[in-house]
Design a protein around this motif. Structure first.
Motif, PDB file in Angstrom:
ATOM      1  N   ARG A  48     -50.431   0.520 -30.733  1.00 40.38           N
ATOM      2  CA  ARG A  48     -50.942   1.674 -31.305  1.00 40.38           C
ATOM      3  C   ARG A  48     -50.300   2.819 -30.820  1.00 40.38           C
ATOM      4  O   ARG A  48     -50.247   3.094 -29.407  1.00 40.38           O
ATOM      5  CB  ARG A  48     -52.373   1.716 -31.303  1.00 40.38           C
ATOM      6  CG  ARG A  48     -53.389   0.673 -32.031  1.00 40.38           C
ATOM      7  CD  ARG A  48     -54.530   0.700 -31.372  1.00 40.38           C
ATOM      8  NE  ARG A  48     -54.785   0.228 -30.235  1.00 40.38           N
ATOM      9  CZ  ARG A  48     -55.973   0.608 -29.341  1.00 40.38           C
ATOM     10  NH1 ARG A  48     -56.983   1.105 -29.871  1.00 40.38           N
ATOM     11  NH2 ARG A  48     -56.117   0.394 -28.084  1.00 40.38           N
ATOM     12  N   LEU A  49     -50.178   4.105 -31.379  1.00 41.45           N
ATOM     13  CA  LEU A  49     -49.795   5.301 -31.091  1.00 41.45           C
ATOM     14  C   LEU A  49     -50.803   6.324 -31.106  1.00 41.45           C
ATOM     15  O   LEU A  49     -51.543   6.433 -32.018  1.00 41.45           O
ATOM     16  CB  LEU A  49     -48.526   5.766 -31.693  1.00 41.45           C
ATOM     17  CG  LEU A  49     -47.048   4.951 -31.781  1.00 41.45           C
ATOM     18  CD1 LEU A  49     -45.839   5.367 -32.701  1.00 41.45           C
ATOM     19  CD2 LEU A  49     -46.602   4.881 -30.192  1.00 41.45           C
ATOM     20  N   SER A  74     -49.260  20.250 -19.678  1.00 41.23           N
ATOM     21  CA  SER A  74     -50.596  19.477 -18.993  1.00 41.23           C
ATOM     22  C   SER A  74     -51.445  19.129 -20.306  1.00 41.23           C
ATOM     23  O   SER A  74     -52.198  18.147 -20.587  1.00 41.23           O
ATOM     24  CB  SER A  74     -51.273  20.125 -18.079  1.00 41.23           C
ATOM     25  OG  SER A  74     -50.352  20.494 -16.923  1.00 41.23           O
ATOM     26  N   GLY A  75     -51.530  20.517 -21.002  1.00 38.61           N
ATOM     27  CA  GLY A  75     -52.602  20.209 -22.206  1.00 38.61           C
ATOM     28  C   GLY A  75     -52.276  19.007 -23.186  1.00 38.61           C
ATOM     29  O   GLY A  75     -53.083  18.166 -23.293  1.00 38.61           O
ATOM     30  N   THR A  76     -50.818  18.814 -23.588  1.00 42.70           N
ATOM     31  CA  THR A  76     -50.613  17.862 -24.716  1.00 42.70           C
ATOM     32  C   THR A  76     -50.850  16.604 -23.660  1.00 42.70           C
ATOM     33  O   THR A  76     -51.186  15.498 -24.558  1.00 42.70           O
ATOM     34  CB  THR A  76     -49.338  18.254 -25.162  1.00 42.70           C
ATOM     35  OG1 THR A  76     -49.650  19.299 -26.044  1.00 42.70           O
ATOM     36  CG2 THR A  76     -48.713  17.038 -25.818  1.00 42.70           C
ATOM     37  N   ILE A  77     -50.325  16.465 -22.535  1.00 46.22           N
ATOM     38  CA  ILE A  77     -50.264  15.207 -21.806  1.00 46.22           C
ATOM     39  C   ILE A  77     -51.789  14.778 -21.673  1.00 46.22           C
ATOM     40  O   ILE A  77     -52.210  13.495 -21.890  1.00 46.22           O
ATOM     41  CB  ILE A  77     -49.762  15.436 -20.362  1.00 46.22           C
ATOM     42  CG1 ILE A  77     -48.087  15.549 -20.701  1.00 46.22           C
ATOM     43  CG2 ILE A  77     -50.022  14.127 -19.534  1.00 46.22           C
ATOM     44  CD1 ILE A  77     -47.329  15.916 -19.294  1.00 46.22           C
ATOM     45  N   ASN A  78     -52.585  15.585 -21.392  1.00 46.10           N
ATOM     46  CA  ASN A  78     -54.077  15.434 -20.937  1.00 46.10           C
ATOM     47  C   ASN A  78     -54.953  14.945 -22.438  1.00 46.10           C
ATOM     48  O   ASN A  78     -55.743  14.155 -22.479  1.00 46.10           O
ATOM     49  CB  ASN A  78     -54.696  16.547 -20.446  1.00 46.10           C
ATOM     50  CG  ASN A  78     -54.217  16.665 -19.256  1.00 46.10           C
ATOM     51  OD1 ASN A  78     -53.694  15.730 -18.526  1.00 46.10           O
ATOM     52  ND2 ASN A  78     -54.844  17.767 -18.463  1.00 46.10           N
ATOM     53  N   GLY A  84     -56.345   7.625 -24.324  1.00 44.61           N
ATOM     54  CA  GLY A  84     -55.964   6.247 -23.893  1.00 44.61           C
ATOM     55  C   GLY A  84     -54.653   5.957 -23.755  1.00 44.61           C
ATOM     56  O   GLY A  84     -54.106   5.061 -23.759  1.00 44.61           O
ATOM     57  N   ALA A  85     -53.945   6.927 -24.114  1.00 45.23           N
ATOM     58  CA  ALA A  85     -52.449   6.797 -24.232  1.00 45.23           C
ATOM     59  C   ALA A  85     -51.619   7.344 -22.818  1.00 45.23           C
ATOM     60  O   ALA A  85     -51.712   8.404 -22.493  1.00 45.23           O
ATOM     61  CB  ALA A  85     -51.861   7.739 -25.545  1.00 45.23           C
ATOM     62  N   ALA A  86     -50.574   6.670 -22.698  1.00 50.16           N
ATOM     63  CA  ALA A  86     -49.675   6.980 -21.668  1.00 50.16           C
ATOM     64  C   ALA A  86     -48.361   8.050 -22.286  1.00 50.16           C
ATOM     65  O   ALA A  86     -47.918   7.454 -23.441  1.00 50.16           O
ATOM     66  CB  ALA A  86     -48.780   5.813 -21.123  1.00 50.16           C
ATOM     67  N   PRO A  87     -48.396   9.087 -21.976  1.00 50.94           N
ATOM     68  CA  PRO A  87     -47.560  10.240 -22.612  1.00 50.94           C
ATOM     69  C   PRO A  87     -45.950   9.659 -22.551  1.00 50.94           C
ATOM     70  O   PRO A  87     -45.415   9.232 -21.601  1.00 50.94           O
ATOM     71  CB  PRO A  87     -47.332  11.515 -21.725  1.00 50.94           C
ATOM     72  CG  PRO A  87     -48.038  11.033 -20.545  1.00 50.94           C
ATOM     73  CD  PRO A  87     -48.763   9.842 -20.645  1.00 50.94           C
ATOM     74  N   LEU A  88     -45.168   9.754 -23.649  1.00 49.78           N
ATOM     75  CA  LEU A  88     -43.728   9.523 -23.599  1.00 49.78           C
ATOM     76  C   LEU A  88     -43.016  10.453 -23.913  1.00 49.78           C
ATOM     77  O   LEU A  88     -42.054  10.928 -23.177  1.00 49.78           O
ATOM     78  CB  LEU A  88     -43.675   8.209 -24.670  1.00 49.78           C
ATOM     79  CG  LEU A  88     -44.331   6.734 -24.369  1.00 49.78           C
ATOM     80  CD1 LEU A  88     -43.885   5.779 -25.627  1.00 49.78           C
ATOM     81  CD2 LEU A  88     -43.322   6.561 -23.199  1.00 49.78           C
ATOM     82  N   ILE A 146     -46.422  12.416 -28.259  1.00 56.90           N
ATOM     83  CA  ILE A 146     -46.713  10.973 -28.812  1.00 56.90           C
ATOM     84  C   ILE A 146     -46.653  10.176 -27.528  1.00 56.90           C
ATOM     85  O   ILE A 146     -45.846  10.164 -26.331  1.00 56.90           O
ATOM     86  CB  ILE A 146     -45.301  10.314 -29.364  1.00 56.90           C
ATOM     87  CG1 ILE A 146     -45.384  11.262 -30.743  1.00 56.90           C
ATOM     88  CG2 ILE A 146     -45.448   8.980 -29.546  1.00 56.90           C
ATOM     89  CD1 ILE A 146     -44.095  10.955 -31.698  1.00 56.90           C
ATOM     90  N   GLY A 147     -47.703   9.218 -27.493  1.00 63.32           N
ATOM     91  CA  GLY A 147     -47.893   8.120 -26.398  1.00 63.32           C
ATOM     92  C   GLY A 147     -48.382   6.727 -26.929  1.00 63.32           C
ATOM     93  O   GLY A 147     -48.632   6.735 -28.039  1.00 63.32           O
ATOM     94  N   ILE A 148     -48.165   5.966 -26.234  1.00 68.41           N
ATOM     95  CA  ILE A 148     -48.451   4.450 -26.397  1.00 68.41           C
ATOM     96  C   ILE A 148     -50.319   4.230 -26.034  1.00 68.41           C
ATOM     97  O   ILE A 148     -50.433   4.397 -24.823  1.00 68.41           O
ATOM     98  CB  ILE A 148     -47.788   3.437 -25.953  1.00 68.41           C
ATOM     99  CG1 ILE A 148     -46.398   3.694 -26.887  1.00 68.41           C
ATOM    100  CG2 ILE A 148     -48.108   1.955 -26.232  1.00 68.41           C
ATOM    101  CD1 ILE A 148     -45.079   2.764 -26.503  1.00 68.41           C
ATOM    102  N   VAL A 149     -51.005   3.995 -26.765  1.00 68.15           N
ATOM    103  CA  VAL A 149     -52.441   3.787 -26.479  1.00 68.15           C
ATOM    104  C   VAL A 149     -52.469   2.464 -25.750  1.00 68.15           C
ATOM    105  O   VAL A 149     -51.922   1.294 -26.156  1.00 68.15           O
ATOM    106  CB  VAL A 149     -53.432   3.700 -27.671  1.00 68.15           C
ATOM    107  CG1 VAL A 149     -54.714   3.553 -27.285  1.00 68.15           C
ATOM    108  CG2 VAL A 149     -53.130   5.046 -28.409  1.00 68.15           C
ATOM    109  N   HIS A 150     -53.060   2.291 -24.731  1.00 70.76           N
ATOM    110  CA  HIS A 150     -53.431   1.081 -23.803  1.00 70.76           C
ATOM    111  C   HIS A 150     -54.119   0.070 -24.645  1.00 70.76           C
ATOM    112  O   HIS A 150     -55.041   0.400 -25.502  1.00 70.76           O
ATOM    113  CB  HIS A 150     -54.547   1.495 -22.569  1.00 70.76           C
ATOM    114  CG  HIS A 150     -54.345   0.465 -21.547  1.00 70.76           C
ATOM    115  ND1 HIS A 150     -54.919  -0.834 -21.772  1.00 70.76           N
ATOM    116  CD2 HIS A 150     -53.807   0.373 -20.149  1.00 70.76           C
ATOM    117  CE1 HIS A 150     -55.056  -1.422 -20.703  1.00 70.76           C
ATOM    118  NE2 HIS A 150     -54.209  -0.980 -19.865  1.00 70.76           N
TER     119      HIS A 150
END
Lengths: 332, 362
Positions: A48-49, A74-78, A84-88, A146-150
């Motif tokens: 999941r993204l 930071s705002g977008t990473i947070n 629940g996503a690691a930022p990529l 965009i990040g991948i959700v755990h």
């Protein structure tokens, strides 16, 4: 680079290219960005993204503890972390006022780059526009990410007894900005708490399955974030004032101005709603992280209340309402 | 708060709740007390027999619409800017608010201290700066000091439009003419810091009502309610007690009083929702009338009877006769976002406080 931004820096020609190369490529340095493509091309693992966007118009642009660049990254990473996503990968768009100091732009881009580096995220595409003097106030930045959700993160409905964690002290960003913006003549050592929080996701690991919801208490502060959760989930909560950590200097400023720190933004804190009974387990994990060492269970959701309430330090109770307006300039 | 302080509060609260057997009404005259009581959640600690009601001590709430109209009229003059504290912006006159005027491009400037106004006047030499001087005895010395500086520095483009009020005549009005029944009064510590205890003595000596001059921390308020309850139940005689001795001297602040006497004189003024109260205003005296915007710009502030929107109970809420939750508009048509009555506008107005923190029931 010295000098000022001119309209030529936004015309897409030689000056634009030089600006992109000398500032953005240098600080955001990664192979996806520097490929001179109109769009970033990258591969992702399956799963999941999460995808988010935010715009930043903070005034002042530089503040104790950060600047608009660090805030935008930071705002977008947070926001990704809260999903629940690691930022990529991040994108960024700059709207710059004609006459803006190039040296300042360089500092802003540098802190964006550094912030992303610390969490392993990359700014892979971007855009720059320059507008005539007076049309924007210095610089505005948009970031998307965009990040991948755990795999174990599964947001669920909040029920009676679920525990509320706040990962640290509150209101430091909002208070630092307040003091700078209004030039109130108050000397203090308050710095913004602005920082990326993505380390939370790998640290929680499979324990993230106990997390029902995450929210970063930015605009409107902890009180407004809790009220929004309560309203959308149709359940009240009792917050324990004693568990809320507020630095003495922050408290002193709000005592002086008659404002409520519960309504002032944090930019490096997260609210986590944890399944009933698992709060302490999560706290023990979070406290090991530098960004969450002051984490506390600050309250619980309960059907006994229809709204978010606060139990004051000596046992009184009151409602925490959604922020309507906070007047700083007051007669008494 | 230390454990010792918490135990102290617990002990007093227990004593209070055990001593009160029938319904009593305690009035806090000051908006800051109303705010603090609600913010600390004190109502929830006390027996429901104790009813804490608000008085007319929020300067924004009692500012007449005619005064706002006069400020708006000033904005029509060429080269006039109106400087104001932020909480006055949303108060409506008969034809809108300063906030609306600002959005129309009129020169309304929010300031954070009277010093800002001085800076403004020096910066805008070709313009007239009119400062909306609203407040009680707490704020009056600041306006006075501002004018003294303006006089010393020969600043000629700075004026005040005053709507400054005195606490004692309002308290006398509530306890006398209005005949509002209360069993005890929490008197505002910050006003007493300036005036001394004198203006509050009549509460006990003339009206025989228990009264305490009270500070603004949770401990101050609960200890003061404890003392009031002891007087109300007859355990100790009725007497004005000062629990805010760390700030309040019996004779007040001589420097601040000197400033007030030097610059102002006592006159009459109308209070929104209440009407004219004799001797309740501080207006510029002959030595400083050159700074009076009303005289300089030929303004006449009419003292008409205040009319409220349909169903609005602010008139009764301002004198403690009713609580905000009994008003049909409260929380429905009238909210801090869309205030109808004046008590919903200021953050320390009785209705805004009730709305934000909850009242007797949470």
């Amino acid at each position: 680079m010295k000098g000022k931004i001119t309209l030529r820096h936004g015309d897409g020609g030689l000056h634009t290219n030089k600006l992109i190369r000398d500032i953005f490529y240098r600080h955001f340095n990664n192979e996806i960005l520097t490929g001179y493509q109109d769009a970033a091309i990258f591969s992702l693992e399956t799963g999941r993204l999460a995808f988010t966007t935010d715009s930043f118009v903070v005034k002042p642009i530089f503040f104790p503890g950060g600047d608009i660049g660090k805030l935008a990254a930071s705002g977008t990473i947070n926001d990704l972390t809260a999903a629940g996503a690691a930022p990529l990968f991040l994108s960024t768009g700059f709207v710059i006022e004609e006459g803006f100091e190039i040296e300042m732009l360089d500092r802003i881009a540098a802190s964006m780059g550094q912030t992303c580096n610390t969490v392993g995220a990359k700014i892979v595409t971007g855009d720059t526009k320059v507008v005539e003097k007076g049309l924007v106030d210095g610089v505005y930045i948009n970031t998307s990410g965009i990040g991948i959700v755990h795999g174990c993160f599964c947001p669920r409905r909040i029920t009676c007894g679920d525990e509320i964690i706040l990962t640290g002290t509150l209101a430091e960003h909002g208070t630092a900005i307040l003091l700078e913006r209004y030039d109130l003549g108050i000397q203090s050592d308050i710095v913004s708490d602005c920082k990326p929080l993505s380390e939370i996701i790998p640290a929680l690991g499979d324990h993230i399955k106990y997390v029902k919801l995450m929210r970063d208490p930015t605009r409107g502060g902890v009180a407004t974030a809790l009220c929004e959760i309560s309203e959308s989930e149709h359940i009240g909560a009792m917050i324990d004032e004693e568990k809320l950590k507020i630095r003495p200097a922050v408290r002193a400023v709000h005592d002086l101005l008659g404002t409520d720190p519960l309504y002032f933004a944090s930019e490096g804190r997260m609210i986590l709603v944890i399944e009933k009974g698992y709060g302490m387990e999560i706290i023990n994990i979070l406290k090991k992280l530098e960004s969450c060492c002051d984490a506390e269970i600050i309250g619980t959701f309960s059907k006994m209340y229809s709204r978010v309430c606060l139990r004051t330090t000596f046992g009184g109770e009151r409602i925490l309402s959604m922020l309507e307006n906070q007047t700083i300039s007051r007669i008494c | 708060m230390t454990q010792e302080e918490k135990r102290f509060i617990e002990k007093i609260v227990t004593q209070i709740n055990e001593s009160i057997k029938s319904d009593i009404r305690i009035m806090e005259v000051c908006g800051t007390h109303a705010y603090q009581i609600a913010m600390f959640g004190i109502r929830k600690l006390l027996t429901p027999k104790i009813h804490l009601v608000s008085g007319p001590g929020c300067p924004v709430c009692v500012t007449e619409p005619d005064y706002i109209d006069a400020l708006i009229a000033l904005l029509r003059h060429e080269n006039v800017s109106v400087a104001t504290f932020g909480d006055l912006l949303r108060v409506r006159g008969s034809s809108g608010s300063l906030e609306e005027q600002k959005s129309l491009g009129r020169k309304v400037i929010t300031v954070y201290s009277p010093e800002d106004v001085l800076v403004l006047a020096k910066k805008k030499k070709g313009e007239y700066i009119v400062f909306a001087a609203v407040g009680f005895e707490t704020t009056a010395p600041l306006y006075a000091a501002l004018l003294q500086t303006a006089q010393k520095e020969k600043i000629q483009n700075l004026f005040l439009l005053t709507s400054l009020k005195r606490m004692e005549p309002a308290i006398r009005f509530i306890l006398g003419e209005a005949g509002v029944h209360i069993d005890g009064m929490l008197c505002p510590g910050h006003v007493a810091t300036i005036t001394g205890i004198g203006p509050f003595l009549p509460v006990t000596t003339e009206y025989n009502i228990p009264a305490v001059i009270c500070g603004f921390e949770a401990m101050d308020i609960i200890a003061s309610i404890g003392i009031l309850c002891k007087q109300i139940t007859g355990e100790v005689p009725h007497r004005l007690i000062n629990t805010y001795k760390r700030c309040v001297r019996d004779t007040g602040n001589p420097t601040a009083l000197c400033l007030i006497n030097e610059v102002f004189r006592i006159s009459d003024v109308s209070w929104r929702g209440i009407g004219m109260i004799q001797g309740s205003a501080l207006t510029l005296n002959h030595r400083y009338e050159v700074y009076d915007a009303a005289k300089r710009f030929n303004l006449k502030i009419e003292t008409t009877t205040t009319s409220f929107p349909d169903g609005c109970e602010c008139g009764k809420i301002l004198i403690g006769e009713k609580t905000p939750d009994v008003c049909n508009n409260f929380g429905r048509m009238c909210t801090p976002e869309h205030p109808m009555g004046p008590c919903m506008i200021s953050s320390e107005g009785a209705c805004a406080v009730y709305y934000r923190f909850g009242g007797d029931e949470i």
